[in-house]
Motif scaffolding. Structure first.
Motif, PDB file in Angstrom:
ATOM      1  N   ASP A  25     -25.166  38.294  31.722  1.00  0.00           N
ATOM      2  CA  ASP A  25     -24.140  37.292  31.442  1.00  0.00           C
ATOM      3  C   ASP A  25     -23.812  37.150  29.947  1.00  0.00           C
ATOM      4  N   LYS A  26     -24.526  37.864  29.078  1.00  0.00           N
ATOM      5  CA  LYS A  26     -24.270  37.800  27.629  1.00  0.00           C
ATOM      6  C   LYS A  26     -23.661  39.086  27.067  1.00  0.00           C
ATOM      7  N   VAL A  27     -23.456  40.089  27.924  1.00  0.00           N
ATOM      8  CA  VAL A  27     -22.952  41.373  27.458  1.00  0.00           C
ATOM      9  C   VAL A  27     -21.556  41.241  26.846  1.00  0.00           C
ATOM     10  N   GLN A  28     -20.656  40.555  27.528  1.00  0.00           N
ATOM     11  CA  GLN A  28     -19.295  40.403  27.007  1.00  0.00           C
ATOM     12  C   GLN A  28     -19.275  39.637  25.694  1.00  0.00           C
ATOM     13  N   GLU A  29     -20.153  38.655  25.555  1.00  0.00           N
ATOM     14  CA  GLU A  29     -20.244  37.902  24.299  1.00  0.00           C
ATOM     15  C   GLU A  29     -20.652  38.826  23.153  1.00  0.00           C
ATOM     16  N   ALA A  30     -21.651  39.672  23.395  1.00  0.00           N
ATOM     17  CA  ALA A  30     -22.097  40.617  22.357  1.00  0.00           C
ATOM     18  C   ALA A  30     -20.972  41.579  21.988  1.00  0.00           C
ATOM     19  N   LYS A  31     -20.256  42.079  22.981  1.00  0.00           N
ATOM     20  CA  LYS A  31     -19.155  43.001  22.713  1.00  0.00           C
ATOM     21  C   LYS A  31     -18.042  42.330  21.912  1.00  0.00           C
ATOM     22  N   LYS A  32     -17.755  41.076  22.211  1.00  0.00           N
ATOM     23  CA  LYS A  32     -16.727  40.343  21.457  1.00  0.00           C
ATOM     24  C   LYS A  32     -17.137  40.181  19.999  1.00  0.00           C
ATOM     25  N   ILE A  33     -18.418  39.903  19.773  1.00  0.00           N
ATOM     26  CA  ILE A  33     -18.924  39.752  18.401  1.00  0.00           C
ATOM     27  C   ILE A  33     -18.784  41.069  17.642  1.00  0.00           C
ATOM     28  N   ILE A  34     -19.157  42.161  18.293  1.00  0.00           N
ATOM     29  CA  ILE A  34     -19.058  43.475  17.651  1.00  0.00           C
ATOM     30  C   ILE A  34     -17.599  43.797  17.336  1.00  0.00           C
ATOM     31  N   LYS A  35     -16.726  43.578  18.303  1.00  0.00           N
ATOM     32  CA  LYS A  35     -15.296  43.877  18.104  1.00  0.00           C
ATOM     33  C   LYS A  35     -14.699  43.031  16.987  1.00  0.00           C
ATOM     34  N   LYS A  36     -15.039  41.745  16.974  1.00  0.00           N
ATOM     35  CA  LYS A  36     -14.492  40.829  15.963  1.00  0.00           C
ATOM     36  C   LYS A  36     -14.908  41.228  14.550  1.00  0.00           C
ATOM     37  N   ASN A  37     -16.099  41.789  14.410  1.00  0.00           N
ATOM     38  CA  ASN A  37     -16.645  42.084  13.088  1.00  0.00           C
ATOM     39  C   ASN A  37     -16.588  43.565  12.706  1.00  0.00           C
ATOM     40  N   SER A  38     -15.875  44.353  13.485  1.00  0.00           N
ATOM     41  CA  SER A  38     -15.683  45.774  13.189  1.00  0.00           C
ATOM     42  C   SER A  38     -14.193  46.040  13.111  1.00  0.00           C
ATOM     43  N   GLU A  39     -13.792  46.844  12.149  1.00  0.00           N
ATOM     44  CA  GLU A  39     -12.367  47.108  12.032  1.00  0.00           C
ATOM     45  C   GLU A  39     -12.077  48.603  12.024  1.00  0.00           C
TER      46      GLU A  39
END
Length: 108
Positions: A51-65
């Motif tokens: 249930d936390k996988v999507q949250e981790a992916k959002k964090i990675i996406k938000k902080n990677s360009e």
């Protein structure tokens, strides 16, 4: 339980690491080098409940360009440069994330 393997550009590594840690994710950082552009990356190993996988992916996406990188040609090695040998600009993604099912996790 899932294992996320996130390959992140070194320029984004500190932001991704800090944001994941701030949200309570346990991470392991590994230094790595990309095979195509031969530039430095950071590979994160992140164990997360389903249930936390999507949250981790959002964090990675938000902080990677995504950014542009000049890929030098092999013509520049040892023989001098001719016009047009300076390389081509190619887009580089900010992160690549692999998600793997984990059967069991033991912490000692």
């Amino acid at each position: 339980m899932k294992l996320l393997i996130a390959i992140v550009n070194n320029e984004d590594s500190a932001l991704v690491s800090s944001a994941l840690s701030h949200e309570g994710f346990s991470i392991t950082k590994l230094s790595s080098t990309g095979g195509f552009l031969m530039v430095g990356n950071t590979t994160f190993l992140i164990c997360a409940p389903d249930d936390k996988v999507q949250e981790a992916k959002k964090i990675i996406k938000k902080n990677s360009e995504t950014r542009a990188h000049v890929n030098p040609t092999t013509a520049s090695f040892g023989s001098g440069l001719a016009q047009g040998d300076l390389g081509k600009e190619v887009p580089v993604s900010g992160a690549i994330v692999f998600t793997i099912n984990v059967e069991d996790v033991d912490k000692y």
